[in-house]
Enzyme design. Sequence first.
Site, mmCIF file in Angstrom:
data_model
loop_
_atom_site.group_PDB
_atom_site.id
_atom_site.type_symbol
_atom_site.label_atom_id
_atom_site.label_comp_id
_atom_site.label_asym_id
_atom_site.label_seq_id
_atom_site.Cartn_x
_atom_site.Cartn_y
_atom_site.Cartn_z
ATOM 1 N N SER A 193 1.107 -0.865 -0.080
ATOM 2 C CA SER A 193 0.037 -0.644 -0.256
ATOM 3 C C SER A 193 1.047 1.125 -0.206
ATOM 4 O O SER A 193 2.463 0.693 0.387
ATOM 5 C CB SER A 193 -0.732 0.274 1.408
ATOM 6 O OG SER A 193 -1.192 1.250 1.755
ATOM 7 N N TYR A 195 -2.412 -0.343 10.151
ATOM 8 C CA TYR A 195 -2.089 -0.678 8.929
ATOM 9 C C TYR A 195 -0.351 -0.477 7.830
ATOM 10 O O TYR A 195 -0.712 -1.283 7.638
ATOM 11 C CB TYR A 195 -3.406 0.175 7.896
ATOM 12 C CG TYR A 195 -3.710 -0.348 6.508
ATOM 13 C CD1 TYR A 195 -3.795 -1.349 6.796
ATOM 14 C CD2 TYR A 195 -3.210 -0.245 5.843
ATOM 15 C CE1 TYR A 195 -4.620 -1.956 4.820
ATOM 16 C CE2 TYR A 195 -3.171 0.364 4.067
ATOM 17 C CZ TYR A 195 -3.999 -1.441 4.045
ATOM 18 O OH TYR A 195 -4.334 -0.944 2.839
HETATM 19 N N1 LIG Z 1 -8.678 -0.423 -1.144
HETATM 20 C C1 LIG Z 1 -8.031 0.593 -0.775
HETATM 21 O O1 LIG Z 1 -7.950 1.222 -1.013
HETATM 22 C C2 LIG Z 1 -6.297 -0.093 -1.142
HETATM 23 C C3 LIG Z 1 -5.329 1.222 -0.402
HETATM 24 C C4 LIG Z 1 -4.382 -0.108 -0.729
HETATM 25 C C5 LIG Z 1 -3.742 -1.363 -0.513
HETATM 26 N N2 LIG Z 1 -4.635 -1.404 -0.187
HETATM 27 C C6 LIG Z 1 -4.647 -3.564 -0.331
HETATM 28 O O2 LIG Z 1 -5.040 -4.351 -1.782
HETATM 29 C C7 LIG Z 1 -5.463 -5.254 -1.003
HETATM 30 C C8 LIG Z 1 -6.894 -6.269 -1.621
HETATM 31 O O3 LIG Z 1 -8.547 -4.851 -1.362
HETATM 32 P P1 LIG Z 1 -9.306 -4.573 -1.781
HETATM 33 O O4 LIG Z 1 -9.318 -3.170 -1.454
HETATM 34 O O5 LIG Z 1 -9.264 -5.244 -3.389
HETATM 35 O O6 LIG Z 1 -10.314 -5.325 -0.409
HETATM 36 P P2 LIG Z 1 -11.234 -5.812 0.089
HETATM 37 O O7 LIG Z 1 -12.281 -6.106 1.122
HETATM 38 O O8 LIG Z 1 -12.577 -5.798 -1.990
HETATM 39 O O9 LIG Z 1 -11.496 -7.172 -0.808
HETATM 40 C C9 LIG Z 1 -10.473 -7.989 -0.141
HETATM 41 C C10 LIG Z 1 -11.061 -9.600 -0.125
HETATM 42 O O10 LIG Z 1 -9.985 -10.273 0.776
HETATM 43 C C11 LIG Z 1 -10.860 -11.674 1.759
HETATM 44 N N3 LIG Z 1 -10.484 -11.464 2.955
HETATM 45 C C12 LIG Z 1 -10.524 -10.540 4.251
HETATM 46 N N4 LIG Z 1 -9.696 -11.494 5.333
HETATM 47 C C13 LIG Z 1 -9.245 -12.603 4.953
HETATM 48 C C14 LIG Z 1 -8.432 -13.967 5.333
HETATM 49 N N5 LIG Z 1 -8.160 -13.480 6.670
HETATM 50 N N6 LIG Z 1 -8.333 -14.797 4.515
HETATM 51 C C15 LIG Z 1 -8.436 -14.683 2.930
HETATM 52 N N7 LIG Z 1 -9.709 -14.223 2.147
HETATM 53 C C16 LIG Z 1 -9.584 -12.572 3.403
HETATM 54 C C17 LIG Z 1 -12.194 -10.358 1.712
HETATM 55 O O11 LIG Z 1 -13.212 -11.559 2.247
HETATM 56 C C18 LIG Z 1 -12.028 -9.776 0.535
HETATM 57 O O12 LIG Z 1 -12.533 -10.981 -0.785
HETATM 58 C C19 LIG Z 1 -5.365 -5.637 0.183
HETATM 59 O O13 LIG Z 1 -3.673 -6.289 0.496
HETATM 60 C C20 LIG Z 1 -5.192 -4.408 0.730
HETATM 61 O O14 LIG Z 1 -5.297 -4.295 2.274
HETATM 62 C C21 LIG Z 1 -6.333 -1.952 -0.803
#
Ligand SMILES: NC(=O)c1ccc[n+]([C@@H]2O[C@H](COP(=O)([O-])OP(=O)(O)OC[C@H]3O[C@@H](n4cnc5c(N)ncnc54)[C@H](O)[C@@H]3O)[C@@H](O)[C@H]2O)c1
Length: 258
Positions: free
Chosen positions: A146, A158
């Site tokens: 991130s 985080y």
């Molecule tokens: N959304 C943002 O603003 C953002 C910004 C920077 C980085 N990220 C990173 O991007 C990645 C994807 O995030 P996203 O925005 O697609 O999130 P999201 O919440 O839309 O999707 C995350 C998925 O992971 C699954 N999940 C959660 N805990 C789990 C576990 N213990 N085991 C297996 N599956 C699990 C959830 O069910 C979900 O389907 C993450 O690593 C997040 O930290 C997100």
Amino acid sequence: MLLEDKVVVITGVGSGVGRASAILFASEGAHVIGGDVREDWGKETVRLVSEAGGKEMSFVTCDVTQEADVRDLIANAISTHGRLDVMMNNVGISTPRPGMLFEEHDSDDWKRLIDVNLLGVAHGCKQAILQFKAQGNGGVIVNTGSAAGMVGWGGVPYGVSKAGVIQMTRGLAIETASQGIRVNCLCPGAIDTNFALPPEAAFQPKPPELREVLGSHHPLGRPIEAEDCANAALYLASDLSSNVTGIALPVDGGYLAR
Ligand SMILES: NC(=O)c1ccc[n+]([C@@H]2O[C@H](COP(=O)([O-])OP(=O)(O)OC[C@H]3O[C@@H](n4cnc5c(N)ncnc54)[C@H](O)[C@@H]3O)[C@@H](O)[C@H]2O)c1
């Protein structure tokens, strides 16, 4: 077809970046094996991959905090396809509520963030490296970090967990380079996904005001889409980046350039 017949395991395929990556990778010819804690969301991704005309995808229920689950996920890929080419460790969770201050986190909040965001990625890297070494001809790991792991951006625990993902990426890139294994990570800005939303609010169209807030973080002025991250992940997963390892690639509309 940038991933023709490559065997790719992706964690967190039930939503957001994982789902978009599964759809894109399968449309680029990959055999995708996806894991998620949410079986219903994962199965919906399988349906969407098929609807998009991609190669058939399979889904395995998996909690990345459990090393045995991650081992089984990779074992599933091996038993069906005989090998692993790409491991995308994409699962990540947010702070319990937006805007939470450092001193408001208790030790259970810390443990949960580190368990899922850092240890979950470590499980995926370890199991993939063991498999790549057994196969003996390299392999690719794509982690999801991130921008919040590179600069201060609220949600300090985080950010600490994501800084750990970036450091793991760099360290493993060096440790495994001599075996032809590449390890990189994405560093997204504010993505319009289900991240940080309660499950009952997931998959609803975001109100324009919320998209405006997300977009306002970035010099380019719009939210990062899950598809932007999937495109960057495709670059890192494919031979387009065959001489690239140990990088933390921002997908952030210019946020880190400020
Ligand atoms: N959304 C943002 O603003 C953002 C910004 C920077 C980085 N990220 C990173 O991007 C990645 C994807 O995030 P996203 O925005 O697609 O999130 P999201 O919440 O839309 O999707 C995350 C998925 O992971 C699954 N999940 C959660 N805990 C789990 C576990 N213990 N085991 C297996 N599956 C699990 C959830 O069910 C979900 O389907 C993450 O690593 C997040 O930290 C997100």
